[in-house]
Design a protein around this motif. Structure first.
Motif, mmCIF file in Angstrom:
data_model
loop_
_atom_site.group_PDB
_atom_site.id
_atom_site.type_symbol
_atom_site.label_atom_id
_atom_site.label_comp_id
_atom_site.label_asym_id
_atom_site.label_seq_id
_atom_site.Cartn_x
_atom_site.Cartn_y
_atom_site.Cartn_z
ATOM 1 N N PHE A 23 0.822 -1.201 0.000
ATOM 2 C CA PHE A 23 0.000 0.000 0.000
ATOM 3 C C PHE A 23 0.866 1.267 0.000
ATOM 4 N N GLY A 24 0.163 2.399 -0.256
ATOM 5 C CA GLY A 24 0.807 3.708 -0.201
ATOM 6 C C GLY A 24 2.017 3.800 -1.115
ATOM 7 N N ASP A 25 3.034 4.499 -0.640
ATOM 8 C CA ASP A 25 4.197 4.732 -1.498
ATOM 9 C C ASP A 25 5.192 3.562 -1.492
ATOM 10 N N TYR A 88 2.000 -2.111 4.808
ATOM 11 C CA TYR A 88 1.741 -0.660 4.820
ATOM 12 C C TYR A 88 2.981 0.125 5.244
ATOM 13 N N PHE A 92 0.076 5.147 6.500
ATOM 14 C CA PHE A 92 -0.987 4.526 5.707
ATOM 15 C C PHE A 92 -1.705 3.404 6.459
#
Ligand SMILES: [Zn+2]
Length: 260
Positions: A23-25, A88, A92
């Motif tokens: 997830f996220g960056d 994560y 996030f």
């Protein structure tokens, strides 16, 4: 994958599949391999979730939360059957899982590798303690990190995966000013900024010095126009509120505007 020391291999002699969703960056690390955000991996033996995640290219200091089959897990969880894993980064974590992050925040001491010299300087401008050893061999960086309890800043994700790294961060941006904002956000340091407290050149602390004590090191016009000076306790560099001060103040305010 290395042979597993985690138990009797005969228990899991048949292959099984783990599905990892990043997830996220964290997709930043996957993009380099042209894969993700969901990756299937077939494992032949019991393996820690940390090893499986790092085999996908994501260093463990970047991971703040892991969910395995719907429940929170830590890095040492052993995988031994078909499993769904969610991974994560800091910032996030799903709202229903806000407790027990894997990473620490509010770290104000860093060691930066040799490619991040401008980032180190920017962080010093904001008052953070950033060592940038020269030469910056990997082993030396890791020693400073361990002995002085510093977080490692590097874009070398292999170095960040080293087993001894407790806290670290890989700036995503190649640009020092953007990296600076990334580091402050990652370690949640916006309230810890203390401008003009450190030497930009060597990271030493600055202390007020009387003009009479500094005067022999000043240029003639500086002697005339300025009254207040600070000197680096380590390298002796003298700082005063000259024309460079306004430029640096503007840079600091530019950074602050992006910390939110
Ligand atoms: Zn200095």
């Amino acid at each position: 994958m290395n042979p597993s020391p985690l138990g009797d291999r005969s228990e899991t002699s048949h292959p099984f599949t783990v599905s990892l969703t990043f997830f996220g960056d964290l997709v930043f690390f996957l993009k380099r391999s042209g894969i993700g955000p969901t990756i299937q991996r077939v494992l032949e033996e019991r393996t820690s979730v940390k090893d499986v995640i790092e085999a996908c290219g994501v260093p463990h200091p970047e991971i703040d939360f892991i969910i395995i089959d719907g429940a929170a897990a830590n890095f040492s969880r052993v995988l031994k059957e078909n499993t769904a894993i969610e991974v994560y980064p800091v910032g996030f974590i799903p709202a229903s899982f806000q407790s027990c992050p894997l990473q620490r925040r509010n770290i104000t001491k860093f060691v930066a590798d040799g490619h991040l010299g401008k980032l180190a300087r920017n962080l010093r401008l904001l008052g953070f303690d950033v060592m940038s050893p020269t030469p910056a061999e990997d082993q030396r960086l890791l020693e400073f990190m361990q002995h002085e309890n510093r977080a490692l800043l590097t874009r070398d994700r292999r170095l960040l995966m080293h087993a001894v790294v407790r806290d670290g961060f890989c700036p995503r941006s190649p640009y020092p000013d953007e990296q600076t904002v990334e580091v402050v956000r990652r370690f949640q340091l916006s309230n810890s900024v203390s401008p003009f407290s450190r030497c930009l050149r060597c990271n030493g602390l600055l202390q007020e010095v009387a003009k009479a004590d500094a005067i022999k090191d000043l240029e003639p016009l500086t002697r005339i126009y300025y009254e207040r000076f600070r000197r680096c306790k380590d390298c002796g560099q003298i700082y005063w509120r000259g024309s460079h001060f306004d430029k640096l103040s503007a840079r600091i305010e530019g950074f602050r505007a992006q910390f939110a």
